[in-house]
Design an enzyme around this catalytic site. Structure first.
Site, PDB file in Angstrom:
ATOM      1  N   ASN A 112       0.869  -1.175   0.000  1.00  0.00           N
ATOM      2  CA  ASN A 112       0.000   0.000   0.000  1.00  0.00           C
ATOM      3  C   ASN A 112       0.903   1.222   0.000  1.00  0.00           C
ATOM      4  OD1 ASN A 112      -1.799   2.050   0.494  1.00  0.00           O
ATOM      5  ND2 ASN A 112      -2.325   1.396   2.577  1.00  0.00           N
ATOM      6  N   TRP A 113       1.052   1.827  -1.188  1.00  0.00           N
ATOM      7  CA  TRP A 113       1.987   2.955  -1.298  1.00  0.00           C
ATOM      8  C   TRP A 113       1.437   4.228  -0.661  1.00  0.00           C
ATOM      9  CZ3 TRP A 113       3.354   2.406  -7.250  1.00  0.00           C
ATOM     10  CH2 TRP A 113       4.053   1.211  -7.437  1.00  0.00           C
ATOM     11  N   LYS A 114       0.144   4.210  -0.340  1.00  0.00           N
ATOM     12  CA  LYS A 114      -0.532   5.410   0.190  1.00  0.00           C
ATOM     13  C   LYS A 114      -0.255   6.596  -0.743  1.00  0.00           C
ATOM     14  CE  LYS A 114      -0.216   3.324   4.705  1.00  0.00           C
ATOM     15  NZ  LYS A 114      -0.213   3.462   6.154  1.00  0.00           N
ATOM     16  N   HIS A 151      -9.561   1.196   4.661  1.00  0.00           N
ATOM     17  CA  HIS A 151      -8.301   1.384   5.392  1.00  0.00           C
ATOM     18  C   HIS A 151      -8.545   2.330   6.574  1.00  0.00           C
ATOM     19  CE1 HIS A 151      -4.241   2.681   6.349  1.00  0.00           C
ATOM     20  NE2 HIS A 151      -3.848   1.565   5.770  1.00  0.00           N
ATOM     21  N   GLU A 209      -6.985   4.746   7.651  1.00  0.00           N
ATOM     22  CA  GLU A 209      -6.819   6.177   7.352  1.00  0.00           C
ATOM     23  C   GLU A 209      -8.067   6.737   6.690  1.00  0.00           C
ATOM     24  OE1 GLU A 209      -3.074   5.687   5.319  1.00  0.00           O
ATOM     25  OE2 GLU A 209      -2.196   5.097   7.238  1.00  0.00           O
ATOM     26  N   GLU A 253      -5.582  -4.920  10.461  1.00  0.00           N
ATOM     27  CA  GLU A 253      -4.554  -3.909  10.685  1.00  0.00           C
ATOM     28  C   GLU A 253      -4.858  -3.151  11.979  1.00  0.00           C
ATOM     29  OE1 GLU A 253      -2.518  -2.706   6.781  1.00  0.00           O
ATOM     30  OE2 GLU A 253      -4.331  -1.515   6.936  1.00  0.00           O
ATOM     31  N   GLY A 269       2.151   2.330  10.669  1.00  0.00           N
ATOM     32  CA  GLY A 269       3.077   3.439  10.503  1.00  0.00           C
ATOM     33  C   GLY A 269       3.769   3.866  11.785  1.00  0.00           C
ATOM     34  N   SER A 276       3.212  -2.065  10.372  1.00  0.00           N
ATOM     35  CA  SER A 276       4.667  -2.108  10.601  1.00  0.00           C
ATOM     36  C   SER A 276       5.277  -3.474  10.334  1.00  0.00           C
ATOM     37  CB  SER A 276       5.003  -1.638  12.030  1.00  0.00           C
ATOM     38  OG  SER A 276       4.570  -0.301  12.219  1.00  0.00           O
ATOM     39  N   GLY A 298       2.751  -1.078   4.288  1.00  0.00           N
ATOM     40  CA  GLY A 298       2.821   0.346   3.959  1.00  0.00           C
ATOM     41  C   GLY A 298       4.265   0.760   3.730  1.00  0.00           C
ATOM     42  N   GLY A 299       4.887   1.305   4.765  1.00  0.00           N
ATOM     43  CA  GLY A 299       6.238   1.874   4.650  1.00  0.00           C
ATOM     44  C   GLY A 299       7.242   0.964   3.953  1.00  0.00           C
TER      45      GLY A 299
HETATM   46  P1  PGA Z   1       2.677   0.283   7.623  1.00  0.00           P
HETATM   47  O1  PGA Z   1       1.219   0.506   6.959  1.00  0.00           O
HETATM   48  O2  PGA Z   1       3.224  -0.984   7.082  1.00  0.00           O
HETATM   49  O3  PGA Z   1       3.464   1.499   7.223  1.00  0.00           O
HETATM   50  O4  PGA Z   1       2.451   0.217   9.110  1.00  0.00           O
HETATM   51  C1  PGA Z   1       0.360  -0.570   6.759  1.00  0.00           C
HETATM   52  C2  PGA Z   1      -0.917  -0.059   6.157  1.00  0.00           C
HETATM   53  O5  PGA Z   1      -1.367   1.032   6.499  1.00  0.00           O
HETATM   54  O6  PGA Z   1      -1.540  -0.753   5.330  1.00  0.00           O
END
Ligand code: PGA
Length: 248
Positions: free
Chosen positions: A9-11, A94, A96, A166, A172, A211, A232-233
């Protein structure tokens, strides 16, 4: 046997140059990857992602969709539009989107339905906040998030849904759920699906997100009910992402 799935997930992180470098880097290391690998790009880069991944093992996903087919919805993207770019998957719900854009369980359920109606596989995200976990409400929060979707689309539809657990406190933050915490949550989610249909529960992939990184991926994905990751990251660096892809 459920296939391991790793989704990036590149956001809101991309540029034409970065997408090129990242996708070419991932493709160069895919030969010995057995997991199904999905990259979820921001909408303006779906076309580029599609072009770079044609005839490869990489699948492309979007990060959200609007529940309407078309019309006066400034800034929004429909299922048809993302499908126009070869997209097969879409992240829905998600945390967010839930926390920053007010998406309720009901809106998320509608998005799951619209994705399914358009032959897109939703990566349906659920998870509790730290306060909800600390007050002992993880199971009630997560089961409510799932129940609203079951009520709308039915349990059989989970044959075409990927669930992503999640925990919001792990996204994050660099704080990962321990393998035991994650496994317990996944087992709970699977048992809840099994109350409705045991075969569907056994077949539904449940990914962990929060994470996940090259160091912890193997142990997490090694847990019985963890079928891969939503990253994500660590999905923004091809070496790190490939390492996770190979953990499954
Ligand atoms: P993260 O994000 O790996 O940076 O914690 C995961 C996500 O939001 O899908």
């Amino acid at each position: 046997m459920r296939q391991t799935i790793v989704a990036g997930n590149w956001k809101m992180n991309a540029s034409k140059e970065a997408v090129n470098t990242l996708v070419m880097g991932i493709l160069s290391g895919m030969a010995d990857v057995k997991s199904k690998v999905i990259i979820c790009a921001p909408s303006p880069y779906l076309s580029q992602a599609e072009a770079l991944t044609t005839h490869s093992q990489l699948h492309v996903g979007a990060q959200d969709l609007n529940v309407n087919a078309s019309g006066a919805f400034t800034g929004e993207v429909s299922a048809d539009m993302i499908k126009d770019f070869g997209v097969e998957y879409v992240i829905v719900g998600h945390s967010e989107r839930r926390s920053l854009y007010g998406e309720t369980n009901e809106i998320v359920a509608q998005k799951v339905q619209v994705a399914l109606d358009n032959d897109l596989t939703p990566l349906f995200c659920i998870g509790e906040t730290l306060a909800e976990r600390e007050s002992g409400n993880m199971e009630s929060v997560v089961s409510r998030q799932i129940q609203v979707v079951i009520d709308l689309v039915g349990i059989d539809a989970f044959k075409n849904i990927i669930v992503a657990y999640e925990p919001v406190w792990a996204i994050g933050t660099g704080v990962t759920a321990t393998p035991q915490q994650a496994q317990d949550a996944h087992a709970f989610i699977r048992s809840m699906l099994a109350e409705n249909n045991t075969d569907v529960a056994q077949a539904t992939p449940i990914l962990y997100g929060g994470s996940m990184n090259p160091v912890n991926a193997e142990e997490l994905i090694g847990c019985e009910d963890i079928d891969g990751g939503l990253i994500g990251g660590a999905s923004l660096k091809s070496d790190d992402f490939l390492h996770i892809c190979k953990a499954g």
